[in-house]
Write a protein that holds these residues in place. Sequence first.
Motif, PDB file in Angstrom:
ATOM      1  N   CYS A  43       0.911  -1.318  -0.100  1.00 22.49           N
ATOM      2  CA  CYS A  43       0.137  -0.254   0.323  1.00 22.49           C
ATOM      3  C   CYS A  43       0.433   1.213  -0.146  1.00 22.49           C
ATOM      4  CB  CYS A  43      -0.919   0.080   1.262  1.00 22.49           C
ATOM      5  SG  CYS A  43      -2.196  -1.544   0.840  1.00 22.49           S
ATOM      6  N   ARG A  44       1.972   0.742   1.004  1.00 21.71           N
ATOM      7  CA  ARG A  44       3.293   2.429   0.974  1.00 21.71           C
ATOM      8  C   ARG A  44       3.636   2.896  -0.243  1.00 21.71           C
ATOM      9  NH1 ARG A  44       3.573   0.187   6.016  1.00 21.71           N
ATOM     10  NH2 ARG A  44       5.468  -1.085   5.200  1.00 21.71           N
ATOM     11  N   LEU A  45       3.725   1.089  -1.057  1.00 20.03           N
ATOM     12  CA  LEU A  45       4.794   1.118  -2.223  1.00 20.03           C
ATOM     13  C   LEU A  45       3.636   1.718  -3.548  1.00 20.03           C
ATOM     14  CD1 LEU A  45       6.970   0.705  -4.400  1.00 20.03           C
ATOM     15  CD2 LEU A  45       5.862  -1.498  -4.639  1.00 20.03           C
ATOM     16  N   SER A  46       2.760   1.531  -3.826  1.00 16.90           N
ATOM     17  CA  SER A  46       1.753   2.635  -4.918  1.00 16.90           C
ATOM     18  C   SER A  46       1.130   2.971  -4.461  1.00 16.90           C
ATOM     19  CB  SER A  46       0.478   1.301  -5.075  1.00 16.90           C
ATOM     20  OG  SER A  46      -0.153   0.750  -3.907  1.00 16.90           O
ATOM     21  N   GLY A  47       0.744   4.005  -3.263  1.00 15.86           N
ATOM     22  CA  GLY A  47       0.137   5.077  -2.961  1.00 15.86           C
ATOM     23  C   GLY A  47      -1.599   4.693  -2.390  1.00 15.86           C
ATOM     24  N   PHE A  48      -1.894   3.860  -2.810  1.00 17.47           N
ATOM     25  CA  PHE A  48      -3.425   3.474  -2.567  1.00 17.47           C
ATOM     26  C   PHE A  48      -3.547   1.893  -1.317  1.00 17.47           C
ATOM     27  CE2 PHE A  48      -2.862   2.484  -7.615  1.00 17.47           C
ATOM     28  CZ  PHE A  48      -4.204   3.492  -7.737  1.00 17.47           C
ATOM     29  N   SER A  49      -4.849   2.637  -1.112  1.00 11.97           N
ATOM     30  CA  SER A  49      -5.710   2.097   0.673  1.00 11.97           C
ATOM     31  C   SER A  49      -5.360   0.364   0.297  1.00 11.97           C
ATOM     32  CB  SER A  49      -6.744   2.677   1.439  1.00 11.97           C
ATOM     33  OG  SER A  49      -7.751   2.750   0.061  1.00 11.97           O
ATOM     34  N   ARG A  50      -5.614   0.070   1.186  1.00 12.69           N
ATOM     35  CA  ARG A  50      -6.071  -1.778   0.644  1.00 12.69           C
ATOM     36  C   ARG A  50      -7.393  -1.477   0.736  1.00 12.69           C
ATOM     37  NH1 ARG A  50      -8.134  -5.334   4.245  1.00 12.69           N
ATOM     38  NH2 ARG A  50      -8.530  -7.746   3.620  1.00 12.69           N
ATOM     39  N   ALA A  51      -8.312  -1.338   1.405  1.00  8.37           N
ATOM     40  CA  ALA A  51      -9.584  -0.670   0.368  1.00  8.37           C
ATOM     41  C   ALA A  51      -9.720  -0.661  -0.908  1.00  8.37           C
ATOM     42  CB  ALA A  51     -10.698   0.503   1.130  1.00  8.37           C
ATOM     43  N   GLN A  52      -8.975   0.269  -1.693  1.00  6.71           N
ATOM     44  CA  GLN A  52      -8.763   0.479  -3.354  1.00  6.71           C
ATOM     45  C   GLN A  52      -8.510  -0.709  -3.879  1.00  6.71           C
ATOM     46  OE1 GLN A  52      -6.638   4.137  -2.535  1.00  6.71           O
ATOM     47  NE2 GLN A  52      -8.364   5.869  -3.114  1.00  6.71           N
ATOM     48  N   LEU A  53      -7.243  -1.177  -3.085  1.00  6.27           N
ATOM     49  CA  LEU A  53      -7.073  -2.199  -4.055  1.00  6.27           C
ATOM     50  C   LEU A  53      -7.205  -3.120  -4.433  1.00  6.27           C
ATOM     51  CD1 LEU A  53      -3.243  -2.456  -2.937  1.00  6.27           C
ATOM     52  CD2 LEU A  53      -4.112  -1.756  -5.065  1.00  6.27           C
ATOM     53  N   THR A  54      -8.428  -4.114  -2.856  1.00  6.22           N
ATOM     54  CA  THR A  54      -8.847  -5.169  -2.578  1.00  6.22           C
ATOM     55  C   THR A  54     -10.142  -5.031  -3.332  1.00  6.22           C
ATOM     56  OG1 THR A  54     -10.108  -4.753  -0.850  1.00  6.22           O
ATOM     57  CG2 THR A  54      -7.737  -6.011  -0.273  1.00  6.22           C
ATOM     58  N   GLY A  55     -10.213  -5.850  -4.456  1.00  8.34           N
ATOM     59  CA  GLY A  55     -11.832  -5.975  -4.901  1.00  8.34           C
ATOM     60  C   GLY A  55     -11.923  -5.871  -6.823  1.00  8.34           C
ATOM     61  N   ARG A  56     -10.315  -5.350  -6.706  1.00 10.65           N
ATOM     62  CA  ARG A  56     -10.039  -4.852  -8.119  1.00 10.65           C
ATOM     63  C   ARG A  56      -9.114  -5.470  -8.411  1.00 10.65           C
ATOM     64  NH1 ARG A  56      -9.638   1.827  -7.530  1.00 10.65           N
ATOM     65  NH2 ARG A  56     -10.131   1.194  -9.367  1.00 10.65           N
ATOM     66  N   SER A  57      -8.961  -5.613 -10.167  1.00 13.57           N
ATOM     67  CA  SER A  57      -7.761  -6.280 -10.945  1.00 13.57           C
ATOM     68  C   SER A  57      -7.092  -4.962 -11.135  1.00 13.57           C
ATOM     69  CB  SER A  57      -8.860  -6.652 -12.154  1.00 13.57           C
ATOM     70  OG  SER A  57      -8.688  -5.896 -13.488  1.00 13.57           O
ATOM     71  N   THR A  58      -5.652  -5.906 -11.043  1.00 15.28           N
ATOM     72  CA  THR A  58      -4.699  -4.840 -11.215  1.00 15.28           C
ATOM     73  C   THR A  58      -4.392  -4.023 -12.517  1.00 15.28           C
ATOM     74  OG1 THR A  58      -3.132  -6.241 -12.172  1.00 15.28           O
ATOM     75  CG2 THR A  58      -2.756  -6.386  -9.513  1.00 15.28           C
ATOM     76  N   THR A  59      -5.311  -4.774 -13.514  1.00 17.03           N
ATOM     77  CA  THR A  59      -5.422  -3.607 -14.793  1.00 17.03           C
ATOM     78  C   THR A  59      -6.175  -2.590 -14.468  1.00 17.03           C
ATOM     79  OG1 THR A  59      -4.940  -5.932 -16.658  1.00 17.03           O
ATOM     80  CG2 THR A  59      -6.735  -4.109 -17.229  1.00 17.03           C
ATOM     81  N   GLU A  60      -7.642  -2.688 -13.940  1.00 15.56           N
ATOM     82  CA  GLU A  60      -8.281  -1.993 -13.657  1.00 15.56           C
ATOM     83  C   GLU A  60      -7.933  -0.726 -12.765  1.00 15.56           C
ATOM     84  OE1 GLU A  60     -12.519  -0.984 -11.089  1.00 15.56           O
ATOM     85  OE2 GLU A  60     -11.696  -3.110 -11.406  1.00 15.56           O
TER      86      GLU A  60
END
Length: 481
Positions: A43-60
Amino acid sequence: MSTTDPEGPFGRVLETVFRIAGEPILLTRRRDGFVAEASPGFCRLSGFSRAQLTGRSTTELGLWTAGDERARMLEKLSVDGSVSEFESEFQIADGSLRTCLMSVAVVDFAGEEHLFIVVRDVTLHRQAESRLREAEERYRQLVEEIPAATYVDALDGTPLYVSPQIEPLFGCTRDQWMSDTWFWLSQVHPDDRDRVEEWYRGHTEQLDARVIEYRLLNAGGSERWVHDRVAAVRGPNGSPVVTQGVMVDITDRKRDEQTIRVQEARLRDLLEAMLRVEEAERQRIAVLLHDDTIQVMTAALLVLDRGLVSLRAGDGEPVLERLSDARATLEGAIDRTRRLTFDLRSPVLERHGLASAVAALESIVSDPAVDLRTEVDTPRYPFVIEDMVYRIVQEAVVNAVKHARASTITVRLVGRERLLTAQITDDGVGFDIEEILEAQRTSHHFGLESMMQRIRLAGGELQLRSAPGAGTTVELSLPID
């Protein structure tokens, strides 16, 4: 591939790992890249929160910057069963790019294949590597563009690198240079080879900085001078790592130095010649004074002495006659002294120039049987030029009158913008040139030699042609700068 039940003990361990792991870790579904879990580090590396990441594809999420990168990683995974340090660029939440290395393993999570991905951010490292490559390339370009040949050797003298400038300097290829430790020494001039070898071997033993200049003979046989400086390059701990040298072509400088030495030698010769000319002129004046003025005045003194003797003897009759003789003698001395002064520095030359001064030479031809003809077509020149040419013409005419017993003397002067020529001919008795020159040197009479020295000092040429019974011709040509 491991099988993991999210509700089982291992599933809870996995959840704990994702919750506390400092490293960027991502768990995605294999078939579509759906994010099942992300560690705080990711999350720190990507700048996204866990909630923003989970449930979505890496392509999305737009993590993959190139559309085929995930496919390429999956292909490698299918072939090898796992992936270690797969390098790719990710786009993070703020739109910037990060270069990452991924190690991937397949796990069965909740009854479906997932990818357990450990990510290592190497962006700064790759940027540093890129800057280093750019710096190395700039350094290489600098080294290969400067007008000098650079070489790097191992501490034992083995060639490691040489710049392209070595080819025109040595007349050899870089491959030839690199193929043999001592190839370069074979290109050194044989007369310099021993001292150059001693110089370089001394450096490899002492690993100090040294400078030397020597000659090369390239493949074409031409000779080049080089200034060679070699020094040890030391590492962070101060220990020598390699030897680096720079060779500069100093051929032009050496040629200039040689030219300067030649010019200095010519200047010394010129000064010596000027001193000889001055001495010859002093000798000439001394001879004129001794042979003419002093003898005449001595004769006048003798006449006066005889008059004094007569007066003391009480015989005054001869005194007036002797005084009259003395006066006539002194008048002659004054006339000769005035003529000598005129010879030394012609007022006509100063006031009216070369053409008038040459025409006035008729006054020194007292014998009516001698025909002096002058043909002068010259502009005005600087006084130094006119004076020098006049002296040579005067010397030639005087010699023809006094010694050649000539009946006709012809003087021709032609002057143009950049060249002045003169020819003085007589139909006199002539002479053997070498014999007369030697006789003049022996007797310290420097008439002919003085003429030659004067014109040579000015960068001109003077030629004498004469033989017994064949008259004399004096020719000079003088470039005018």
